[in-house]
Design an enzyme around this catalytic site. Sequence first.
Site, PDB file in Angstrom:
ATOM      1  N   SER A 159      -1.217  -4.547 -38.813  1.00 29.85           N
ATOM      2  CA  SER A 159      -0.782  -5.716 -39.574  1.00 29.85           C
ATOM      3  C   SER A 159      -1.761  -6.046 -40.698  1.00 29.85           C
ATOM      4  O   SER A 159      -2.980  -6.062 -40.498  1.00 29.85           O
ATOM      5  CB  SER A 159      -0.659  -6.922 -38.629  1.00 29.85           C
ATOM      6  OG  SER A 159      -0.491  -8.128 -39.334  1.00 29.85           O
ATOM      7  N   HIS A 197      -4.789  -7.052 -36.675  1.00 30.15           N
ATOM      8  CA  HIS A 197      -4.558  -7.647 -37.989  1.00 30.15           C
ATOM      9  C   HIS A 197      -5.761  -7.411 -38.888  1.00 30.15           C
ATOM     10  O   HIS A 197      -6.910  -7.663 -38.514  1.00 30.15           O
ATOM     11  CB  HIS A 197      -4.287  -9.144 -37.879  1.00 30.15           C
ATOM     12  CG  HIS A 197      -3.968  -9.780 -39.209  1.00 30.15           C
ATOM     13  ND1 HIS A 197      -2.829  -9.477 -39.918  1.00 30.15           N
ATOM     14  CD2 HIS A 197      -4.671 -10.662 -39.982  1.00 30.15           C
ATOM     15  CE1 HIS A 197      -2.824 -10.150 -41.049  1.00 30.15           C
ATOM     16  NE2 HIS A 197      -3.929 -10.877 -41.119  1.00 30.15           N
ATOM     17  N   SER A 198      -5.505  -6.919 -40.099  1.00 22.76           N
ATOM     18  CA  SER A 198      -6.529  -6.674 -41.106  1.00 22.76           C
ATOM     19  C   SER A 198      -7.597  -5.723 -40.552  1.00 22.76           C
ATOM     20  O   SER A 198      -7.269  -4.597 -40.191  1.00 22.76           O
ATOM     21  CB  SER A 198      -7.118  -8.007 -41.573  1.00 22.76           C
ATOM     22  OG  SER A 198      -7.820  -7.866 -42.778  1.00 22.76           O
ATOM     23  N   MET A 199      -8.851  -6.136 -40.446  1.00 22.21           N
ATOM     24  CA  MET A 199      -9.858  -5.261 -39.855  1.00 22.21           C
ATOM     25  C   MET A 199      -9.419  -4.761 -38.489  1.00 22.21           C
ATOM     26  O   MET A 199      -9.691  -3.616 -38.104  1.00 22.21           O
ATOM     27  CB  MET A 199     -11.196  -5.999 -39.728  1.00 22.21           C
ATOM     28  CG  MET A 199     -12.314  -5.145 -39.149  1.00 22.21           C
ATOM     29  SD  MET A 199     -13.853  -6.049 -38.779  1.00 22.21           S
ATOM     30  CE  MET A 199     -13.400  -6.832 -37.211  1.00 22.21           C
TER      31      MET A 199
END
Length: 258
Positions: free
Chosen positions: A123, A95-97
């Site tokens: 994500s 997720h993200s990073m």
Amino acid sequence: MTPSSTEAGQWLRGFQPGPSTGPRLILLPHAGGSASFFVPLSRALSQVADVYAVQYPGRQDRRLEPAFTELAPLADRLAEVLAGLDDRPLAVFGHSMGAILGFEVIRRLESAGGPAPFVLVASGRRAPSAFRDEAYHRLSDPAFVAEMGTLGGTDPRILAEPELVEMILPPTRADYQAIETYAPEPDAVISAPVVAMIGDSDPRVTTAEAELWRKHTTASFDLRHFSGAHFYLLDQQPALVTALTQVLTATSGAHTTT
């Protein structure tokens, strides 16, 4: 090597026993995130996969270790850990990073020629080639904390406690620095399929930016939208679990370990 070995155990956290067969799913947190963020998702997916969340250095039980300020060495280290988990098919959800980190880890595993994850679920993150000039990691402490509160994902009660903020600020800022200074190769690709998942009101990734993930895989690509913003997965967990179950069952069957 298994997730219970000393080396893997330093990085991986399992919160619920999974099935004895089937895929293993590795969850990579967002900037400032810890393995415990994924406790609900890990438990919800425990019937379909052997789930482990990654604990980055600099937080919780690893708080005395320095956090990485560059993504490449973090990806190098994590790839070394995951390379030993060759007893069953491996999938990655970031997720993200964590999505970018997952991409770089898979690149390294594929380049090494050994077993590599059979799918990347990216994500809440734009594709590596979708550049934005961001430097939140250079903000003053008050402004940086305000940014964390605006984006969500951190309990507001934590941000209201100076002692807790003092504890989480250094690793979170380090993570922001790592992802904001990440310089991808424009034509970098992996051979694993990519499934991008985003919130439909996420200020950090547009549909067009998520679509660019298509350029970074030589296999199939799919984009799925969920109602919500950057941390849509907190409010949309049932829908996310359904989607991940579909992805894991559809793609893991064609992959076996040797």
